[in-house]
Scaffold this active site. Structure first.
Site, PDB file in Angstrom:
ATOM      1  N   SER A   1      79.869 -46.964 -29.906  1.00 13.96           N
ATOM      2  CA  SER A   1      79.402 -45.838 -30.715  1.00 13.96           C
ATOM      3  C   SER A   1      79.147 -44.656 -29.793  1.00 13.96           C
ATOM      4  O   SER A   1      78.866 -44.841 -28.602  1.00 13.96           O
ATOM      5  CB  SER A   1      78.104 -46.219 -31.433  1.00 13.96           C
ATOM      6  OG  SER A   1      77.488 -45.086 -32.024  1.00 13.96           O
TER       7      SER A   1
ATOM      8  N   TYR B   1      69.111 -48.654 -30.966  1.00 14.82           N
ATOM      9  CA  TYR B   1      70.571 -48.677 -31.125  1.00 14.82           C
ATOM     10  C   TYR B   1      71.248 -48.027 -29.930  1.00 14.82           C
ATOM     11  O   TYR B   1      72.264 -48.530 -29.450  1.00 14.82           O
ATOM     12  CB  TYR B   1      70.951 -47.973 -32.425  1.00 14.82           C
ATOM     13  CG  TYR B   1      72.414 -48.099 -32.788  1.00 14.82           C
ATOM     14  CD1 TYR B   1      73.006 -49.346 -32.934  1.00 14.82           C
ATOM     15  CD2 TYR B   1      73.199 -46.971 -33.020  1.00 14.82           C
ATOM     16  CE1 TYR B   1      74.340 -49.471 -33.287  1.00 14.82           C
ATOM     17  CE2 TYR B   1      74.527 -47.079 -33.376  1.00 14.82           C
ATOM     18  CZ  TYR B   1      75.101 -48.337 -33.514  1.00 14.82           C
ATOM     19  OH  TYR B   1      76.417 -48.452 -33.857  1.00 14.82           O
TER      20      TYR B   1
END
Length: 260
Positions: free
Chosen positions: A138, A151
């Site tokens: 990501s 995250y």
């Protein structure tokens, strides 16, 4: 002609499911892997892929997955899509359980898959020229943002896993590719992250012209896999045009400011 076989994790929805469909459409033999057996079965019936239900956070389940794959055929590619995010809390308020799950699902699952499948990838590379390991990380692995620490940390760790693996495999015909998407509108990622709040989840994408969708990422995965065997696409960062940077997202129509 060798029919190449890919193992795609996170195949029950989103990018994983789109990747199964895309690769099957391009003639690959595909094994979809995910926890939800009912969704996998439906995807297998739709696409002709094989399906193996597995919780990648469970070491014994991954061992069983590897044993089943070894019995059923070669593995030319691992596409590690499974993972996800939970919560948007500040560091001081974060849930340890959420952070533990993110590390288990994004990092430790990837390590288990590499440890288990690398012998199969080596065997396929020796027989058919090369093999591939693709990790979907990501842009959160690259840029920190408030409320994203858990995250950010998990995806940064997965990104480093891919980078180190590439160095450790130097000299072997096994490519290691990292694909880091930005804003992707899928049915579950943001919904799961926000605890099932559908209104808040849709607000993330509100007004954004043409966010990425799962099929966009699947197309890039296929491109990386089907590039000439001597070409390694180390790291691909992809975003919608409306997202110039992690923090810079245009809402409203994209338009030229002036042509004068």
């Amino acid at each position: 002609m060798v029919i190449r076989r890919a193992v795609v994790t996170g195949a029950s929805s989103g990018i994983g499911a789109a990747t199964v469909r895309t690769l099957r459409g391009r003639g690959w033999d595909v094994v979809g892997v995910a926890r939800r057996e009912d969704r996998l079965t439906a995807l297998a019936e739709e696409t002709g892929a094989s399906a193996i239900a597995c919780d990648l956070t469970d070491g014994a389940a991954v061992d069983a997955l590897v044993a089943e794959l070894e019995k059923s055929g070669p593995v030319h590619a691992l596409v590690q899509v499974a993972g996800g995010a939970r919560g948007t809390d500040r560091v001081e308020d974060a849930s340890i359980d959420d952070w533990q799950w993110m590390f288990d699902a994004n990092v430790l699952a990837s390590q288990r898959l590499v440890a288990g499948l690398l012998p199969l990838l080596r065997r396929a590379a020796a027989s058919d020229g090369h093999a591939d390991a693709i990790f979907i990380t990501s842009t959160a692995a690259q840029t920190p943002y408030a409320g994203g620490a858990g995250y950010n940390a998990a995806k940064a760790a997965e990104s480093m896993l891919a980078k180190v693996l590439r160095q450790e495999l130097n000299g072997e015909p096994i490519r290691v590719v990292e694909i880091a998407p930005g804003l992707v509108h899928t049915e579950e990622f943001t919904l799961n992250r926000l605890g099932g709040d559908t209104v808040a989840a849709e607000a993330v994408y509100s007004g954004v012209e043409a966010p990425l969708v799962a099929e966009d990422v699947a197309d890039v995965i296929a491109y990386a896999l089907e590039s000439p065997a001597h070409v390694n696409l180390d790291q691909i960062t992809m975003r919608p045009v409306a997202q110039s940077a992690q923090h810079l997202l245009a809402r409203g129509p994209l338009r030229v400011r002036s042509i004068d």
